[in-house]
Design an enzyme around this catalytic site. Structure first.
Site, mmCIF file in Angstrom:
data_model
loop_
_atom_site.group_PDB
_atom_site.id
_atom_site.type_symbol
_atom_site.label_atom_id
_atom_site.label_comp_id
_atom_site.label_asym_id
_atom_site.label_seq_id
_atom_site.Cartn_x
_atom_site.Cartn_y
_atom_site.Cartn_z
ATOM 1 N N GLY A 24 23.127 56.776 57.039
ATOM 2 C CA GLY A 24 21.884 56.088 56.713
ATOM 3 C C GLY A 24 21.246 56.642 55.466
ATOM 4 O O GLY A 24 21.877 56.791 54.423
ATOM 5 N N GLU A 95 15.356 64.557 61.549
ATOM 6 C CA GLU A 95 15.964 63.436 62.259
ATOM 7 C C GLU A 95 15.282 63.115 63.584
ATOM 8 O O GLU A 95 15.652 62.149 64.249
ATOM 9 C CB GLU A 95 17.451 63.714 62.500
ATOM 10 N N TYR A 146 14.279 51.753 52.179
ATOM 11 C CA TYR A 146 15.321 52.300 53.048
ATOM 12 C C TYR A 146 16.675 51.659 52.763
ATOM 13 O O TYR A 146 17.685 52.352 52.614
ATOM 14 C CB TYR A 146 14.928 52.081 54.505
#
Length: 222
Positions: A24, A95, A146
């Site tokens: 990601g 995270e 993102y």
């Protein structure tokens, strides 16, 4: 960007370092090195038996973050990084392990030569329901920042072009990350990077071939 063979061999002989499989936001070197300055890129890698997805809401990203979810006959492409163990605590906190949103898992990934490597990755503790990327519900959509960070990171790491195109199939919520995070990332990104991506996708559309790291202005990304 090619596989770093010397570092691959070095990692086999030390217990102070660990492989991290990034799928990601941490694909982008700038993002990963905020909390892991020792991170060294090793190689693109794929994780069979998992899919890419998005869920929940991140106030910093102003959208849904990424996760991986187990599913047969699917795979997720990402990057293999070599990190120092001393930085794992900061990454775990980043995270969301302390909040119970994510968990760390060991995965078996394949490098470009189909060699199996054990790496550490993160996934949400609860897998979101599977839907086609194009119809992702609004509350599960990532922000513009993102999705661009993921795509640029994939481009930077030499992940195949078809997978970068797949990333862009996920719709965004139209928002951008907070000013603080945007500044840390250097967002909005350099105009030359955006131009290189534009030409890259024209190349992809016309040729339908594998990703070529020398195409466009890769020097701005590495």
């Amino acid at each position: 960007m090619h596989c770093n063979r010397n570092l691959l061999e070095r990692a086999m002989n030390t217990q102070r370092e660990i492989y991290r499989k990034q799928i990601g936001r941490n694909l982008l070197k700038t993002r990963l090195r905020i909390n892991a300055p020792s991170a060294v890129f090793i190689t693109p890698a794929r994780l069979p038996g998992y899919r890419l997805d998005f869920d929940n809401y991140s106030p910093n990203w102003r959208g849904a973050p990424a996760t991986i979810a187990a599913i047969p006959k699917s795979e997720v492409w990402g990057a293999l990084w070599l990190l120092n163990y001393s930085e794992m605590g900061a990454l775990d906190e980043q995270e969301g392990l302390k909040d119970g949103l994510y968990e760390a898992i060991d995965v078996k990934v394949l490098n470009l030569n189909n060699h199996v490597i054990t790496a550490r990755s993160y996934k949400m503790t609860s897998d979101p329901p599977k839907v086609h990327p194009e119809v992702l519900p609004l509350q599960r959509r990532p922000s513009n920042t993102y999705i661009q960070v993921i795509a640029l990171g994939a481009y930077q790491c030499g992940i195949p072009s078809y997978y970068i195109e797949f990333i862009y199939r996920f719709p965004t919520n139209g928002r951008t990350a907070t000013d603080k995070l945007s500044q840390e990332l250097g967002y909005p990104f350099n105009e030359n990077i955006q131009i290189s991506l534009k030409y890259f996708f024209v190349f992809l559309k016309n040729n339908n071939g594998p990703f070529i790291t020398s195409f466009g202005t890769t020097r701005y990304l590495c």
